[in-house]
Design an enzyme around this catalytic site. Structure first.
Site, short mmCIF file in Angstrom:
data_model
loop_
_atom_site.label_atom_id
_atom_site.label_comp_id
_atom_site.label_asym_id
_atom_site.label_seq_id
_atom_site.Cartn_x
_atom_site.Cartn_y
_atom_site.Cartn_z
N ASP A 36 -19.46 1.77 1.63
CA ASP A 36 -20.76 1.14 1.83
C ASP A 36 -20.89 -0.04 0.86
OD1 ASP A 36 -23.55 0.60 2.13
OD2 ASP A 36 -23.85 2.67 2.78
N ASP A 37 -20.98 -1.25 1.40
CA ASP A 37 -21.16 -2.46 0.59
C ASP A 37 -19.93 -2.84 -0.22
OD1 ASP A 37 -23.77 -2.39 1.49
OD2 ASP A 37 -24.69 -2.23 -0.48
N CYS A 72 -26.02 -2.72 6.61
CA CYS A 72 -25.29 -1.55 7.06
C CYS A 72 -25.60 -1.05 8.46
CB CYS A 72 -25.44 -0.42 6.04
SG CYS A 72 -27.05 -0.22 5.35
N ASP A 327 -18.83 -1.27 5.68
CA ASP A 327 -19.78 -1.76 6.67
C ASP A 327 -20.12 -3.23 6.46
OD1 ASP A 327 -21.20 -1.26 4.32
OD2 ASP A 327 -22.64 0.10 5.24
N ASN A 328 -20.19 -3.68 5.23
CA ASN A 328 -20.45 -5.10 4.93
C ASN A 328 -19.93 -5.38 3.53
OD1 ASN A 328 -23.46 -3.60 4.84
ND2 ASN A 328 -22.92 -4.67 2.96
#
Length: 597
Positions: A36-37, A72, A327-328
């Site tokens: 995540d991130d 996300c 996700d990003n």
């Protein structure tokens, strides 16, 4: 950098035993680790020696992989549907424009990746974060469709590293107060893997830890609400929390001091161009935030090694694709930005993608191929022998050298990524967290032989163009006032700025609302004869009249009617489907768009 002693110790502790004997599976399995991130450009992967040992050294890394929406929930919905956010209509992390309730309301819960896999005979397993606004109240109304076994992280404690809540299968949510979230998830992932193997079917397993996302707690304070009545003042974003065993690592490490880190001169456009330079205290805190991200990723590093070891123990490692992505991306200080995402700049949209598995070349990095999250579902389908769906916006990623070379030989080298965002941008950490409005934009990344470009149109209709071969930090907007669009004094990729911008704007007009095949082959919409497949082809001077008729005013351009926080048709401005017919007129002999209408 981290010490050699630390790296050596971690590698020694993670040595994978030789696989035990076992039956060879006719169908491959997939294990997907989704962080995540996680950044590419802040070098976080360089601090993960176990990922390097078990995945990068044993597989192929794709250096130009992009999240098409830099936040996300929309990004994850794109990943699990193979469709861009403008087609899923999930464009935010919370209602009314996003989150799990929006996912359900759009009818996607019965029509997405795990459902399709089960229909194809695969078992499906998931632990960790699925979507935002998937909560202790709505987890079973309805339950996420398509999973053989699951153990989901739930809001409001998804991002609370020491106070997580998980919900297994149809059971009631359970709190893990005081336990480290990634370690709890790791044990659940190992358990689901054992269950998947015992089920004696080919399987797809996802482990989705929250690291290195910020730690998030509910404060009870009141602040600015969004259109759905959600109070952002009640949410505190602070630096990630590492496991106790990792707290002392990386002392003295700082955010990479690239040219776009807290620059002397303002950069970017829209609200970003007005940001003040960060003071020394702010920078010191952001360096601390960076170190905490690296520390939080160490438990993920161990999770990867644990999964690879267990696959080897079960005798199925060589029959399993292991995929690692996020996700990003993330920025810390670039363009004077506080920690966060939500922008179209490279730090936020370029994300890791690493693959090891059957037929995948070891210790290889693919630099020349642009891939996006919408490509992952089609890629998994290809690996598992499932026919691609007609509504996929993405295409299967060639993971073998032969496939890449074959596609390049046919002139079908993928070189574009359409990027889009709606709504607010947020800073994380303790400085300048006020939501930023008017952060809606459409953008485009194009990378091919001799060019590496970023083009964007904001909802206030400011434009940006960066030649990233000479300006990798995206500091010098070639379309920034007072330089007019028609200027020939500036060059991008060796061509006048107006010439390049006219091609990119046309390409973006196609991609901003594309569905299916036009997303994969957008140049074919502009040139149905098939004589243009790349930007290099489109830059041929024989097309100058087509793209630049009447100095560029002879055709419709990408623009917004107004700024909106979600996908509202009347805000989106011209579309290829409704307004691109003007290109047909130009193609047939030229003329003014105004004369035609």
């Amino acid at each position: 950098m981290r010490s050699a002693e630390i790296i050596a110790a971690l590698l020694q502790a993670s040595a994978v035993a030789a696989p035990v004997s076992g039956p060879h599976r006719r169908q491959p399995n997939v294990v997907f680790i989704l962080t995540d991130d996680q950044d590419v450009h802040l070098a976080s992967l360089d601090y993960m020696p176990l990922v390097k040992k078990h995945l990068r050294n044993e597989g192929t890394s794709f250096s130009r992989h992009y999240a098409t929406t830099a936040v996300c929930c929309p990004s994850r919905v794109t990943l699990w549907t193979g469709r861009f956010a403008h087609n899923t209509n999930v464009t935010d992390v919370i209602p009314p424009y996003g989150g799990y309730p929006k996912f359900v309301a759009e009818g996607l819960n019965d029509n997405y990746f795990p459902v399709w896999l089960q229909e194809a005979g695969y078992s499906t397993w998931y632990t960790g974060k699925l979507f935002n606004a998937h909560t202790v109240e709505n987890y079973n109304s309805p339950a996420p469709g398509g999973f053989t076994g699951s153990d989901f992280l739930l809001d409001p404690h998804t991002y609370d590293y020491l106070n997580s809540t998980f919900q297994r299968n149809g059971e009631s949510p359970r709190s893990y107060e005081g336990q480290y979230s990634t370690d709890v998830l790791a044990e659940k992932a190992y358990g689901l893997l054992d269950e998947a193997v015992a089920a004696a079917k080919p399987f797809f397993l996802v482990a989705a830890p929250i690291a290195p996302h910020a730690n998030v707690v509910m404060t009870g304070k009141k602040g600015k609400k969004n259109a759905g009545g959600h109070d952002f003042g009640a949410i505190l974003f602070t630096e990630p929390v590492p496991a106790e065993r990792h707290r002392g690592l990386f002392k003295g490490e700082t955010v990479p001091r690239t040219g776009n880190f807290n620059p002397e001169q303002a950069s970017g456009a829209n609200w970003i161009h007005a940001l003040p330079q960060q003071n020394a205290t702010n920078v010191a805190y952001n360096d601390h935030f960076y170190r905490q991200r690296l520390r939080a990723l160490q438990a993920v590093d161990e999770l990867v090694a644990g999964l690879v070891q267990r696959l080897a123990d079960h005798g199925i490692l060589e029959d399993t694709y292991v995929v690692y992505s996020s996700d990003n991306g993330f920025h810390i200080g670039q363009h004077r930005l506080q920690p966060g995402k939500s922008c179209g700049y490279e730090e936020d949209v370029n994300v890791p993608l690493i693959v090891r598995g059957p037929g995948v070349e070891k210790n290889r990095t693919v630099d020349g191929l642009v891939t996006v999250h919408a490509d992952l579902a089609p890629t998994f389908f290809e690996w598992l022998g499932i026919e691609a769906r007609g509504d996929f916006d993405g295409a299967a990623i060639p993971v073998t050298r032969e496939r890449v070379e074959r596609e390049e030989g046919k002139g079908e080298r993928r070189e574009h990524a359409g990027i889009e965002y709606w709504g607010l941008a947020f800073g994380e950490g303790i400085y300048e967290r006020n939501p930023r409005g008017n952060n809606t934009y459409k953008a485009l990344r194009v990378s091919g032989p001799g060019y590496n470009l970023y083009y964007s149109v904001w909802c206030n209709n400011e434009h940006e163009l960066y030649d990233m071969n000479v300006d990798p930090g995206q500091l010098h907007n070639l379309l920034s006032p007072p330089s007019p669009l028609t200027s020939t004094s500036l060059l991008a990729a060796g061509h006048p700025v107006d010439k390049v911008a006219s091609r990119l704007d046309a390409l973006l007009l196609v991609l901003k609302t594309c569905k299916g095949e036009p997303c994969r082959r957008p140049w074919a919409q502009l040139h149905p004869a098939g004589d243009v497949k790349t930007l290099a082809d489109a830059l041929d001077e024989r097309f100058d009249g087509f793209y630049e008729a009447d100095g560029g005013s002879g055709r419709v351009r990408v623009e917004y009617a107004f700024c909106a926080d979600g996908f509202l048709k009347d805000a989106e401005g011209p579309t290829w489907e409704e307004d691109g017919r003007g290109y047909e007129y130009l193609r047939e002999g030229g003329g003014r768009w105004e004369d035609w209408v």
